[in-house]
Motif scaffolding. Structure first.
Motif, PDB file in Angstrom:
ATOM      1  N   LEU A  92      22.716  78.588  27.766  1.00  0.00           N
ATOM      2  CA  LEU A  92      23.703  77.502  27.733  1.00  0.00           C
ATOM      3  C   LEU A  92      23.232  76.375  28.644  1.00  0.00           C
ATOM      4  O   LEU A  92      22.415  76.577  29.532  1.00  0.00           O
ATOM      5  CB  LEU A  92      25.074  78.004  28.197  1.00  0.00           C
ATOM      6  CG  LEU A  92      25.726  79.089  27.347  1.00  0.00           C
ATOM      7  CD1 LEU A  92      27.062  79.501  27.945  1.00  0.00           C
ATOM      8  CD2 LEU A  92      25.915  78.609  25.921  1.00  0.00           C
ATOM      9  N   THR A  93      23.776  75.184  28.418  1.00  0.00           N
ATOM     10  CA  THR A  93      23.429  74.059  29.280  1.00  0.00           C
ATOM     11  C   THR A  93      23.969  74.311  30.679  1.00  0.00           C
ATOM     12  O   THR A  93      24.878  75.118  30.869  1.00  0.00           O
ATOM     13  CB  THR A  93      24.019  72.744  28.737  1.00  0.00           C
ATOM     14  OG1 THR A  93      25.442  72.899  28.632  1.00  0.00           O
ATOM     15  CG2 THR A  93      23.413  72.390  27.401  1.00  0.00           C
ATOM     16  N   MET A  94      23.408  73.610  31.658  1.00  0.00           N
ATOM     17  CA  MET A  94      23.859  73.760  33.042  1.00  0.00           C
ATOM     18  C   MET A  94      25.292  73.270  33.178  1.00  0.00           C
ATOM     19  O   MET A  94      25.717  72.354  32.467  1.00  0.00           O
ATOM     20  CB  MET A  94      22.962  72.964  33.999  1.00  0.00           C
ATOM     21  CG  MET A  94      21.575  73.542  34.154  1.00  0.00           C
ATOM     22  SD  MET A  94      21.549  75.199  34.878  1.00  0.00           S
ATOM     23  CE  MET A  94      21.943  74.839  36.565  1.00  0.00           C
ATOM     24  N   ASN A  95      26.012  73.878  34.093  1.00  0.00           N
ATOM     25  CA  ASN A  95      27.372  73.450  34.404  1.00  0.00           C
ATOM     26  C   ASN A  95      27.342  72.137  35.178  1.00  0.00           C
ATOM     27  O   ASN A  95      26.329  71.785  35.776  1.00  0.00           O
ATOM     28  CB  ASN A  95      28.074  74.509  35.242  1.00  0.00           C
ATOM     29  CG  ASN A  95      28.225  75.819  34.511  1.00  0.00           C
ATOM     30  OD1 ASN A  95      28.280  75.843  33.283  1.00  0.00           O
ATOM     31  ND2 ASN A  95      28.294  76.909  35.234  1.00  0.00           N
ATOM     32  N   VAL A  96      28.455  71.439  35.194  1.00  0.00           N
ATOM     33  CA  VAL A  96      28.590  70.185  35.921  1.00  0.00           C
ATOM     34  C   VAL A  96      29.315  70.462  37.226  1.00  0.00           C
ATOM     35  O   VAL A  96      30.355  71.125  37.236  1.00  0.00           O
ATOM     36  CB  VAL A  96      29.385  69.162  35.081  1.00  0.00           C
ATOM     37  CG1 VAL A  96      29.601  67.887  35.848  1.00  0.00           C
ATOM     38  CG2 VAL A  96      28.688  68.890  33.764  1.00  0.00           C
ATOM     39  N   SER A  97      28.772  69.954  38.329  1.00  0.00           N
ATOM     40  CA  SER A  97      29.433  70.107  39.622  1.00  0.00           C
ATOM     41  C   SER A  97      30.712  69.292  39.623  1.00  0.00           C
ATOM     42  O   SER A  97      30.720  68.121  39.257  1.00  0.00           O
ATOM     43  CB  SER A  97      28.533  69.628  40.754  1.00  0.00           C
ATOM     44  OG  SER A  97      27.383  70.425  40.842  1.00  0.00           O
ATOM     45  N   VAL A  98      31.806  69.933  40.039  1.00  0.00           N
ATOM     46  CA  VAL A  98      33.096  69.264  40.121  1.00  0.00           C
ATOM     47  C   VAL A  98      33.411  68.931  41.573  1.00  0.00           C
ATOM     48  O   VAL A  98      33.907  67.862  41.888  1.00  0.00           O
ATOM     49  CB  VAL A  98      34.208  70.161  39.530  1.00  0.00           C
ATOM     50  CG1 VAL A  98      35.562  69.529  39.692  1.00  0.00           C
ATOM     51  CG2 VAL A  98      33.925  70.461  38.074  1.00  0.00           C
ATOM     52  N   ASP A  99      33.096  69.866  42.465  1.00  0.00           N
ATOM     53  CA  ASP A  99      33.438  69.688  43.871  1.00  0.00           C
ATOM     54  C   ASP A  99      32.495  70.520  44.726  1.00  0.00           C
ATOM     55  O   ASP A  99      32.145  71.642  44.359  1.00  0.00           O
ATOM     56  CB  ASP A  99      34.890  70.136  44.103  1.00  0.00           C
ATOM     57  CG  ASP A  99      35.343  69.921  45.518  1.00  0.00           C
ATOM     58  OD1 ASP A  99      35.220  68.788  46.012  1.00  0.00           O
ATOM     59  OD2 ASP A  99      35.815  70.885  46.149  1.00  0.00           O
ATOM     60  N   MET A 100      32.101  69.975  45.857  1.00  0.00           N
ATOM     61  CA  MET A 100      31.328  70.724  46.846  1.00  0.00           C
ATOM     62  C   MET A 100      31.909  70.433  48.210  1.00  0.00           C
ATOM     63  O   MET A 100      32.248  69.296  48.523  1.00  0.00           O
ATOM     64  CB  MET A 100      29.847  70.310  46.842  1.00  0.00           C
ATOM     65  CG  MET A 100      29.010  71.085  45.908  1.00  0.00           C
ATOM     66  SD  MET A 100      27.229  70.961  46.178  1.00  0.00           S
ATOM     67  CE  MET A 100      26.948  69.293  46.596  1.00  0.00           C
ATOM     68  N   SER A 101      32.003  71.474  49.005  1.00  0.00           N
ATOM     69  CA  SER A 101      32.470  71.357  50.376  1.00  0.00           C
ATOM     70  C   SER A 101      31.460  72.096  51.241  1.00  0.00           C
ATOM     71  O   SER A 101      31.153  73.259  50.974  1.00  0.00           O
ATOM     72  CB  SER A 101      33.856  71.998  50.478  1.00  0.00           C
ATOM     73  OG  SER A 101      34.139  72.376  51.782  1.00  0.00           O
ATOM     74  N   ILE A 102      30.925  71.426  52.251  1.00  0.00           N
ATOM     75  CA  ILE A 102      29.903  72.039  53.087  1.00  0.00           C
ATOM     76  C   ILE A 102      30.298  71.919  54.547  1.00  0.00           C
ATOM     77  O   ILE A 102      30.608  70.820  55.023  1.00  0.00           O
ATOM     78  CB  ILE A 102      28.527  71.378  52.862  1.00  0.00           C
ATOM     79  CG1 ILE A 102      28.144  71.458  51.387  1.00  0.00           C
ATOM     80  CG2 ILE A 102      27.464  72.036  53.742  1.00  0.00           C
ATOM     81  CD1 ILE A 102      26.949  70.623  51.012  1.00  0.00           C
TER      82      ILE A 102
END
Length: 158
Positions: A92-102
């Motif tokens: 499958l195609t790569m997922n799309v980043s929705v949110d990142m918290s670091i």
């Protein structure tokens, strides 16, 4: 805004240097793209289990800041890539980043060996979540903890 534009403006020598760059388009199954070669070169996958991956990475000079520390942007990139890889489904195609918290909890220096682990936190419909921990492999010090949320259009009813 004008000050920012002026600051980012290339001088004649820089503009000529950039114009001589040759960046070939990425083709799946062939050579690496510029991004992959620059940002991802050196990541070694140590183990992969269902919902868990462990990688090792030695901090290269190209990803350090002026103080010789691993740049925060490089840490964010590692969280994005390793977090995205753990929820990826082959074929499958790569997922799309929705949110990142670091959370940046420590620093890594040039040539430090890092242990990067990622675990799937869960999946609900088209939404997946992962946690990524970046540790100094020798000292065990936690350098960063990232949470990464991704969306997969294939599971969507939209």
């Amino acid at each position: 805004m004008e000050e920012a534009k002026e600051f980012l403006q290339l001088n004649k020598e820089e503009a000529e240097s950039v114009s001589r760059l040759t960046i070939h388009p990425h083709r799946l199954g062939f050579q690496c793209s510029f991004y992959e070669d620059f940002a991802l070169r050196g990541i070694r996958v140590d183990s992969v289990q269902r919902g868990f991956v462990s990688c090792t990475f030695r901090v290269p000079p190209r990803l350090t800041d002026k103080s010789g520390n691993l740049a925060t942007g490089a840490v964010a990139n590692l969280v994005d890539e390793v977090g995205g890889a753990i929820v990826h489904v082959e074929g499958l195609t790569m997922n799309v980043s929705v949110d990142m918290s670091i959370s940046f909890l420590g620093t890594a220096k040039l040539n430090d060996e890092l242990q990067i682990t990622s675990k799937v936190l869960g999946r609900r419909g088209s939404y997946s979540g992962a946690i990524v921990l970046v540790r100094n492999k020798v000292t065990g010090e936690l350098i960063a903890e990232g949470r990464h949320s991704l969306f997969d259009k294939h599971g969507s009813k939209l």
